[in-house]
Every structure is written in structure tokens, then in C-alpha cells.
Design a protein around this motif. Structure first.
Motif, PDB file in Angstrom:
ATOM      1  N   LEU A  99      23.896   3.337 -24.237  1.00 10.22           N
ATOM      2  CA  LEU A  99      24.110   2.058 -23.544  1.00 10.22           C
ATOM      3  C   LEU A  99      24.156   0.846 -24.479  1.00 10.22           C
ATOM      4  CD1 LEU A  99      22.187   1.998 -20.128  1.00 10.22           C
ATOM      5  CD2 LEU A  99      24.558   1.351 -20.536  1.00 10.22           C
ATOM      6  N   PRO A 100      23.214   0.717 -25.427  1.00 11.00           N
ATOM      7  CA  PRO A 100      23.262  -0.463 -26.315  1.00 11.00           C
ATOM      8  C   PRO A 100      24.530  -0.545 -27.164  1.00 11.00           C
ATOM      9  CG  PRO A 100      21.110   0.595 -26.415  1.00 11.00           C
ATOM     10  CD  PRO A 100      22.012   1.530 -25.677  1.00 11.00           C
ATOM     11  N   LEU A 101      25.226   0.579 -27.331  1.00  2.08           N
ATOM     12  CA  LEU A 101      26.459   0.573 -28.118  1.00  2.08           C
ATOM     13  C   LEU A 101      27.598  -0.102 -27.380  1.00  2.08           C
ATOM     14  CD1 LEU A 101      26.318   4.253 -29.486  1.00  2.08           C
ATOM     15  CD2 LEU A 101      25.464   2.154 -30.564  1.00  2.08           C
ATOM     16  N   PHE A 121      19.616  -6.587 -12.219  1.00  4.04           N
ATOM     17  CA  PHE A 121      18.798  -5.441 -12.634  1.00  4.04           C
ATOM     18  C   PHE A 121      19.311  -4.223 -11.881  1.00  4.04           C
ATOM     19  CE2 PHE A 121      14.546  -4.630 -14.687  1.00  4.04           C
ATOM     20  CZ  PHE A 121      14.613  -3.253 -14.609  1.00  4.04           C
ATOM     21  N   LEU A 122      19.832  -3.232 -12.623  1.00  2.76           N
ATOM     22  CA  LEU A 122      20.342  -2.008 -12.029  1.00  2.76           C
ATOM     23  C   LEU A 122      19.282  -0.920 -12.122  1.00  2.76           C
ATOM     24  CD1 LEU A 122      22.705  -0.285 -10.871  1.00  2.76           C
ATOM     25  CD2 LEU A 122      23.302   0.257 -13.256  1.00  2.76           C
ATOM     26  N   LEU A 123      18.862  -0.391 -10.977  1.00  3.57           N
ATOM     27  CA  LEU A 123      17.942   0.744 -10.922  1.00  3.57           C
ATOM     28  C   LEU A 123      18.778   2.010 -10.818  1.00  3.57           C
ATOM     29  CD1 LEU A 123      15.271  -0.657  -8.445  1.00  3.57           C
ATOM     30  CD2 LEU A 123      14.937  -0.225 -10.892  1.00  3.57           C
ATOM     31  N   ALA A 124      18.659   2.886 -11.813  1.00  5.51           N
ATOM     32  CA  ALA A 124      19.525   4.062 -11.887  1.00  5.51           C
ATOM     33  C   ALA A 124      18.727   5.349 -11.740  1.00  5.51           C
ATOM     34  CB  ALA A 124      20.281   4.075 -13.219  1.00  5.51           C
ATOM     35  N   GLY A 178      29.752  10.503 -19.742  1.00  2.02           N
ATOM     36  CA  GLY A 178      30.715   9.425 -19.999  1.00  2.02           C
ATOM     37  C   GLY A 178      31.079   8.666 -18.739  1.00  2.02           C
ATOM     38  N   ASP A 179      31.131   9.372 -17.615  1.00  2.00           N
ATOM     39  CA  ASP A 179      31.458   8.708 -16.345  1.00  2.00           C
ATOM     40  C   ASP A 179      30.312   7.811 -15.879  1.00  2.00           C
ATOM     41  OD1 ASP A 179      33.897   9.981 -16.276  1.00  2.00           O
ATOM     42  OD2 ASP A 179      33.193  11.648 -15.036  1.00  2.00           O
ATOM     43  N   ILE A 180      29.069   8.262 -16.104  1.00  4.52           N
ATOM     44  CA  ILE A 180      27.917   7.429 -15.739  1.00  4.52           C
ATOM     45  C   ILE A 180      27.868   6.195 -16.628  1.00  4.52           C
ATOM     46  CG2 ILE A 180      25.403   7.344 -15.552  1.00  4.52           C
ATOM     47  CD1 ILE A 180      25.418  10.349 -15.044  1.00  4.52           C
ATOM     48  N   LEU A 181      28.074   6.409 -17.913  1.00  3.04           N
ATOM     49  CA  LEU A 181      28.088   5.280 -18.856  1.00  3.04           C
ATOM     50  C   LEU A 181      29.158   4.271 -18.463  1.00  3.04           C
ATOM     51  CD1 LEU A 181      26.868   4.238 -21.562  1.00  3.04           C
ATOM     52  CD2 LEU A 181      28.779   5.389 -22.709  1.00  3.04           C
ATOM     53  N   LYS A 182      30.317   4.754 -18.075  1.00  2.00           N
ATOM     54  CA  LYS A 182      31.418   3.876 -17.654  1.00  2.00           C
ATOM     55  C   LYS A 182      31.028   3.072 -16.425  1.00  2.00           C
ATOM     56  CE  LYS A 182      36.078   4.119 -15.674  1.00  2.00           C
ATOM     57  NZ  LYS A 182      37.178   5.034 -15.265  1.00  2.00           N
ATOM     58  N   ILE A 219      18.235 -13.698  -9.406  1.00  2.00           N
ATOM     59  CA  ILE A 219      18.202 -12.327  -9.878  1.00  2.00           C
ATOM     60  C   ILE A 219      18.525 -11.373  -8.725  1.00  2.00           C
ATOM     61  CG2 ILE A 219      15.722 -11.966  -9.474  1.00  2.00           C
ATOM     62  CD1 ILE A 219      15.716 -10.544 -12.251  1.00  2.00           C
ATOM     63  N   SER A 220      19.309 -10.371  -8.987  1.00  3.08           N
ATOM     64  CA  SER A 220      19.679  -9.394  -7.949  1.00  3.08           C
ATOM     65  C   SER A 220      19.316  -7.999  -8.426  1.00  3.08           C
ATOM     66  CB  SER A 220      21.186  -9.471  -7.651  1.00  3.08           C
ATOM     67  OG  SER A 220      21.938  -9.092  -8.795  1.00  3.08           O
ATOM     68  N   VAL A 221      19.115  -7.115  -7.440  1.00  2.58           N
ATOM     69  CA  VAL A 221      18.770  -5.730  -7.740  1.00  2.58           C
ATOM     70  C   VAL A 221      19.834  -4.827  -7.120  1.00  2.58           C
ATOM     71  CG1 VAL A 221      17.064  -3.891  -7.490  1.00  2.58           C
ATOM     72  CG2 VAL A 221      16.302  -6.269  -7.732  1.00  2.58           C
ATOM     73  N   GLU A 222      20.420  -3.960  -7.930  1.00  3.73           N
ATOM     74  CA  GLU A 222      21.398  -2.997  -7.454  1.00  3.73           C
ATOM     75  C   GLU A 222      20.901  -1.581  -7.733  1.00  3.73           C
ATOM     76  OE1 GLU A 222      25.325  -3.551  -8.925  1.00  3.73           O
ATOM     77  OE2 GLU A 222      25.545  -5.583  -8.109  1.00  3.73           O
ATOM     78  N   LEU A 223      21.451  -0.628  -6.991  1.00  2.00           N
ATOM     79  CA  LEU A 223      21.101   0.775  -7.169  1.00  2.00           C
ATOM     80  C   LEU A 223      22.311   1.561  -7.661  1.00  2.00           C
ATOM     81  CD1 LEU A 223      19.079   1.489  -3.888  1.00  2.00           C
ATOM     82  CD2 LEU A 223      18.210   0.703  -6.097  1.00  2.00           C
ATOM     83  N   GLY A 224      22.039   2.528  -8.508  1.00  6.03           N
ATOM     84  CA  GLY A 224      23.078   3.447  -8.953  1.00  6.03           C
ATOM     85  C   GLY A 224      22.533   4.867  -8.925  1.00  6.03           C
ATOM     86  N   GLU A 225      23.105   5.716  -8.071  1.00  4.90           N
ATOM     87  CA  GLU A 225      22.650   7.111  -8.000  1.00  4.90           C
ATOM     88  C   GLU A 225      23.743   8.026  -8.535  1.00  4.90           C
ATOM     89  OE1 GLU A 225      19.547   8.618  -5.151  1.00  4.90           O
ATOM     90  OE2 GLU A 225      20.745   7.397  -3.802  1.00  4.90           O
ATOM     91  N   TYR A 226      23.338   8.894  -9.457  1.00  5.89           N
ATOM     92  CA  TYR A 226      24.245   9.841 -10.089  1.00  5.89           C
ATOM     93  C   TYR A 226      23.577  11.220 -10.041  1.00  5.89           C
ATOM     94  CZ  TYR A 226      25.326   5.214 -11.989  1.00  5.89           C
ATOM     95  OH  TYR A 226      25.580   3.865 -12.121  1.00  5.89           O
ATOM     96  N   THR A 227      24.205  12.220 -10.618  1.00  6.99           N
ATOM     97  CA  THR A 227      23.555  13.528 -10.744  1.00  6.99           C
ATOM     98  C   THR A 227      23.690  13.998 -12.187  1.00  6.99           C
ATOM     99  OG1 THR A 227      25.346  15.127 -10.414  1.00  6.99           O
ATOM    100  CG2 THR A 227      24.451  14.050  -8.439  1.00  6.99           C
ATOM    101  N   ILE A 228      22.833  14.938 -12.565  1.00  8.75           N
ATOM    102  CA  ILE A 228      22.901  15.478 -13.917  1.00  8.75           C
ATOM    103  C   ILE A 228      24.148  16.334 -14.107  1.00  8.75           C
ATOM    104  CG2 ILE A 228      20.406  15.423 -14.258  1.00  8.75           C
ATOM    105  CD1 ILE A 228      20.292  18.386 -13.580  1.00  8.75           C
ATOM    106  N   ASN A 229      24.873  16.582 -13.018  1.00  8.56           N
ATOM    107  CA  ASN A 229      26.128  17.337 -13.112  1.00  8.56           C
ATOM    108  C   ASN A 229      27.321  16.433 -13.381  1.00  8.56           C
ATOM    109  OD1 ASN A 229      24.877  19.905 -12.465  1.00  8.56           O
ATOM    110  ND2 ASN A 229      24.657  19.115 -10.393  1.00  8.56           N
ATOM    111  N   ASN A 230      27.126  15.113 -13.254  1.00 16.60           N
ATOM    112  CA  ASN A 230      28.191  14.178 -13.621  1.00 16.60           C
ATOM    113  C   ASN A 230      28.405  14.200 -15.136  1.00 16.60           C
ATOM    114  OD1 ASN A 230      26.892  11.936 -11.171  1.00 16.60           O
ATOM    115  ND2 ASN A 230      28.824  13.039 -11.015  1.00 16.60           N
ATOM    116  N   GLN A 231      29.607  13.888 -15.549  1.00 16.86           N
ATOM    117  CA  GLN A 231      29.839  13.692 -16.976  1.00 16.86           C
ATOM    118  C   GLN A 231      29.100  12.435 -17.420  1.00 16.86           C
ATOM    119  OE1 GLN A 231      31.610  15.676 -19.139  1.00 16.86           O
ATOM    120  NE2 GLN A 231      31.824  17.135 -17.439  1.00 16.86           N
TER     121      GLN A 231
END
Length: 581
Positions: free
Chosen positions: A90-92, A3-6, A57-61, A43-55
């Protein structure tokens, strides 16, 4: 299963304490009860922190490469547009992924979100720690019907939308400390929560919906504050909605950070100034300069507005307390105003601005009303003639009292306040320039009109360009004092840094070249002004480390960059009385 918490934060320096708290709470429970609740499927839990300034496409990747089975997005007004873009993409690329949403932006219209977004599995509403844990348990048990979990909005086996009631308020002390180490927080603000809920009922704020104010155990709080202090964290920002709603809680924390002060860490608190009493003020007066900074929401000084938005503010007491705090000279103080509130027209806001400006805040933050889902303000929008953007952040466009044209003028004032007041780069100049006007608001209004009429609005200007623009403004509006204000601007420039190139409007220093050399030659021996770190340096080195400026051919000022004001970060400045002797 993973489970990724973003989180998509507004800026790189921000972090999202919510996802850290969810992860810490779930992992503690899994450690305590690994067999019964989580025995069927790891089950494992991971974190992903991004910013709204990221592309995007890069977050999706990045999410794709992590290969999560479930992704949970933390949703706020500043990031929901970007989150929804990812929800649809994401579902795509990960057809089997299950998507969860949480946070204030989806907690109050969960049914609508589920109807609009078929790719969303469920929504965790309100406080999420216990809800997230129960969702994980079902996943670990191999089940997919979440319709029995309080705090969840989802579809049942028949595809029908189910909205469960919110969970009861959490015991704050049951939540683990979310920071195991601080490696991921270098150059970032660290957020900390010692309480949840708010005792007040401000109509524009979602915190008013949770009046069950709960405090974390003081034993835990002190231990966790020591964690920050021992690691010399630059700043810890308390996210408590009204930090000083309990005097006992406030005093214990302030005494602790005062007694264990490491000389570096700054603590930020949002408070109601009119609640502070003499004992609290005496404690604050003795704090190290820069130990704490305060954010104080005034919002308006119009009594009808204050009453209508359900704030309980003693404005006379607030002004008195802010004046006291300012007099201490050791606490950076922000005061907030909100434009677009009921009963606040343009002239009323002008008056509120002037009253708050006269309180001499270190920063005057001028914000515009955001009409949040679930708030009393949103429910009464029609009665107020309140219109606001349909898109996040749902910012006010007009009211019965304030039309869109007036709001645009206030937007211009806001920009000028940010540039020429809150930046701290024009301290001396603005202190004098405001005296030329009937009120401070009129100065910033004129500046905004100057920017607009000279097509300067909306452009990205360098710091030096801002000074040159101000020079042009003064020449146009106060032509007889242009030379005086040029000297003040040079003074402000050198207060901040030892400039490598001088502005075009600065006075020629060539006639004083020999005297400046003589001064630094003497200073390298006697250290009358430059001491504490300057010993052992030759005159030619001191000239590069400090700066001496002669104003109007008669006043010499030395700027010492190794001694700075801990609040403004301005250099120490000394008038050299015997420079011309």
C-alpha cells in the motif's frame, strides 16, 4: 478525511461483524457530538470487504481507487499473510496512507508487529469500538500522537514503541446495531453478537482471556432479532462464545425466536450441551425443525486431556443431552473434536472419535489444534513437546503423545469424514458400511489409506466420482457385498436429486419401464403419494418431477423432491408396496 476499514474474509459467504460494529459505534458518537470532538476536520468511515481468494492486485487496486487517508485491517490467523502483503504494498502506491491493524492476530504481539512492519502506524488491541473512536477524534483534531490512548500500540514522537493497557470491557448495550439494511448480505451469513466473553478457561482459546461475560440488553436483542425475522434472513449465526452460559439469557432468546418463528430463518448457536437443563430441553423439543442448529465442542473424551486443557465438561451428561436432542428430530447438531491436545495420542484420539461418532451428530467436525498467540497452550508448548507451524494458522505438527506421521493419518481421516459423512450425500450407505468395521474410526482410516494407495488424495473429485471411488473401495474390502452397496449408493444419489444421468453401477431399469409409466399415470389421477403441489400435472410431467427406482427387481421406491427433510434436505422416499401387483 477518509478511514477505510478493510476485512479479508475466508469465503464470499462470510462477513466481518467487527468492522461493521466499529463503524456503527463511531458514526453514532459523531452524530451525537459533531461539534466538539469532530469539529476541526470532517472525517468519514467506509467499509471494504474482500476475501483471501481475491487477487491481491485487485484488492490493492480497489483500495487505491477509494483514496483513503487511513486504512484499518482486521487481522486473524486465516488472513494475516494476505494482510501483510497489502501492508507492504500500500505505501508504494499511496505513500501518505496511514495503516492500522486490529484483531486477535496482532493484539498479543503488537510490539513485534510494529518492529517488523515500519509501514504500520498503530495497532488497536482487544475490543476496538472505543479505541477506534478515540483514534478518529485525534485525526479529526489534526493530531498524530496516539500514545495516550488505552488499547493502542504505536510509536511516540521519538519513534519509541508504546504499548498502552487494554480498555475496560465495553457495555454491550452501548454498541449500535450494525445492520441498517441487508442489501450487502444477500447470499451471505449474517453474524450476530448478544454477549462477549466466556466464563470458561480452555487453554487453547483466546476467549478464555476475557472472563467478563457481558450481555446485550434483552430489549435490544429482541428488537434486533425481529429485524432479521421480518426480513426472512436465511441464517443468523450467533458469535457468542458459549451462548448458553446464562440460562435466563438463553431461554428468553429461544422463547422469542420460537414464538416469532417465520418458518424460514435458522439460528446457529455454539453451546455447552452439559449445561442444558430439562426446561431448556423441553423448549427445544417443540421448536420447528430447522429453527436452530447447535455446535457443541466436545474436543476430547480423554479425562486427562479435558482436565489439562481446563475444560469443565460432564461427558456423561453431554452424551445424555446430545442423545435427547438427536431424538427430537428437529435440530441439526455439530460436534467438534480437536486433534493434537495434551495427553491425546493416536489411540486416545481414535477412542474420542468413536465415542463422539456414536452420539450420531449431523456433522462431526475434526479440527487440528491451532496454537494461538497469547493462549495458555502457547505458553506451555515446551512442556507438552508441542511443535507447530511458524506460519499462520500455527497448526500443530506434533506433541509428546502424537507424532507428525500420526497427524498425517488423522488428516486423511478428516478428509474422509468431510466427504463421506459430513456432506450428507452417503447417509444410507455409510450407516450400513460402518457396521462392517469394529469401530467407525477404522472405516474412515481404511478409506483414507485406500485414497492414498490409489493416488486419489489431494485431487478434486466430482460427486459422482466419489461414489465410484467408494464402489471400488467396497469391491476391494468387502467384495461379497458389492451389489448391495451399489444399490445403497443409488438410493443415496436419488435421495439428493433427480439425476439426469445414471451412474454406471446402477441397475438397469428397462424391464420396469411400462410399470413405471402406469404408476405415474395412476398417480396423476389419484395422488396417493405425490400431493401438495403435484396436482394438475400429467404423468409425463410427474416422471420428470419425481423418480421411481426398482431395487434388486423386487422393491420400488418413489423419491419425492417437493417434500424434503428440513435438516438433511433429503427427498421424502416411499416404498411402493403394490408396485408389482
Amino acid at each position: 478525511m477518509k478511514f477505510l476499514l478493510a476485512a479479508l474474509n475466508a469465503k464470499y459467504i462470510h462477513s466481518n461483524p467487527g468492522i461493521y460494529s466499529l463503524k456503527a459505534y463511531a458514526e453514532r458518537q459523531m452524530e451525537r457530538d459533531p461539534s466538539d470532538a469532530f469539529g476541526k476536520q470532517e472525517i468519514s468511515v467506509e467499509l471494504g470487504e474482500y476475501t483471501i481468494n481475491n487477487q491481491m492486485g485487485d484488492i490493492l487496486k480497489d483500495i487505491y481507487l477509494r483514496k483513503p487517508d487511513m486504512v484499518g485491517f482486521s487481522c486473524y490467523i486465516w488472513n494475516i499473510s494476505w494482510v501483510m502483503e497489502l501492508v507492504r504494498d500500500l505505501p508504494l502506491v499511496l505513500p501518505e496512507v496511514e495503516i492500522w491493524l486490529g484483531g486477535p492476530e496482532v493484539s498479543y504481539d503488537a510490539a513485534d508487529v510494529l518492529q517488523r512492519e515500519p509501514g504500520v502506524t498503530g495497532i488497536m488491541m482487544g475490543e476496538g469500538e472505543e479505541t477506534f473512536l478515540e483514534v478518529l477524534k485525534l485525526y479529526a483534531d489534526g493530531r498524530r500522537d496516539f500514545s495516550s490512548i488505552d488499547g493502542v500500540a504505536c510509536r511516540n514522537e521519538k519513534g519509541e514503541t508504546v504499548i498502552r493497557p487494554l480498555k475496560k470491557a465495553m457495555d454491550m448495550s452501548a454498541i449500535p446495531f450494525p445492520y441498517e439494511d441487508l442489501d450487502d448480505f444477500e447470499h451471505k451469513i449474517v453474524y450476530y453478537e448478544s454477549s462477549r466473553g466466556c466464563p470458561f478457561s480452555c487453554s487453547y482459546c483466546l476467549s478464555s482471556l476475557d472472563k467478563s461475560v457481558r450481555f446485550r440488553s434483552m430489549e435490544l436483542v429482541k428488537r434486533e432479532l425481529d429485524f432479521f425475522l421480518e426480513r426472512r434472513v436465511p441464517q443468523v449465526k450467533f458469535v457468542d462464545r458459549t451462548f448458553n452460559c446464562s440460562k435466563k439469557h438463553t431461554m428468553e432468546i429461544w422463547r422469542h425466536i420460537t414464538e416469532h418463528d417465520n418458518g424460514v430463518t435458522n439460528f446457529h448457536f455454539e453451546i455447552s450441551a452439559d449445561l442444558l437443563d430439562e426446561e431448556e430441553l423441553e423448549l427445544m423439543a417443540g421448536m420447528r425443525p430447522g429453527l436452530i442448529q447447535l455446535e457443541i465442542g466436545v474436543q476430547s473424551t480423554n479425562p486427562d486431556t479435558i482436565c489439562e486443557i481446563r475444560r469443565k465438561t460432564d461427558l456423561n451428561r453431554l452424551k445424555s443431552v446430545v442423545e435427547r436432542i438427536h431424538g427430537f428430530g428437529n435440530i441439526h447438531c455439530h460436534l467438534d473434536l480437536i486433534a493434537g491436545l495434551p495427553y491425546e495420542g493416536y489411540e486416545s484420539f481414535r477412542n474420542s472419535f468413536n465415542e463422539v461418532y456414536e452420539m450420531k451428530p449431523d456433522q462431526l467436525q475434526l479440527g487440528f489444534l491451532k496454537v494461538l498467540k497469547g493462549s495458555f497452550m502457547a505458553e506451555n508448548a515446551k512442556a507438552y513437546g508441542l511443535v507447530y507451524s511458524a506460519k499462520q494458522p500455527y497448526e500443530v505438527l506434533g506433541t509428546k503423545w502424537l507424532d507428525y506421521g500420526s497427524l498425517l493419518k488423522l488428516k486423511g481421516v478428516e478428509e474422509m469424514v468431510e466427504v463421506y459423512e459430513n456432506s450428507g450425500q452417503f447417509t444410507v450407505t455409510m450407516k450400513e458400511l460402518v457396521k462392517e468395521y469394529k469401530t467407525p474410526f477404522d472405516l474412515f482410516s481404511d478409506l483414507a489409506e485406500y485414497y492414498e494407495s490409489h493416488t486419489l488424495t489431494g485431487a478434486s473429485h466430482s460427486r459422482m466420482a466419489r461414489y465410484e471411488i467408494l464402489d471400488g473401495f467396497v469391491a476391494e474390502h468387502i467384495p461379497g457385498k458389492a451389489a448391495v452397496y451399489r444399490r445403497l449408493m443409488v438410493y443415496d444419489l436419488y435421495l439428493r436429486e433427480n439425476l439426469k444421468s445414471r451412474p454406471d453401477f446402477a441397475e438397469d431399469q428397462t424391464p420396469f419401464k411400462d410399470q413405471v409409466r402406469e404408476f405415474f399415470a395412476e398417480e396423476a389421477v389419484k395422488h396417493r403419494y405425490l400431493s401438495g403441489g403435484y396436482e394438475g400435472f400429467e404423468a409425463r410431467q410427474l416422471i420428470k418431477m419425481a423418480h421411481l427406482e426398482v431395487f434388486a427387481g423386487k422393491t420400488a421406491v418413489l423419491f419425492d423432491y417437493r417434500k424434503r427433510d428440513p435438516l438433511s434436505y433429503n427427498a421424502a422416499a416411499y416404498v411402493i408396496e403394490d408396485f408389482f401387483h
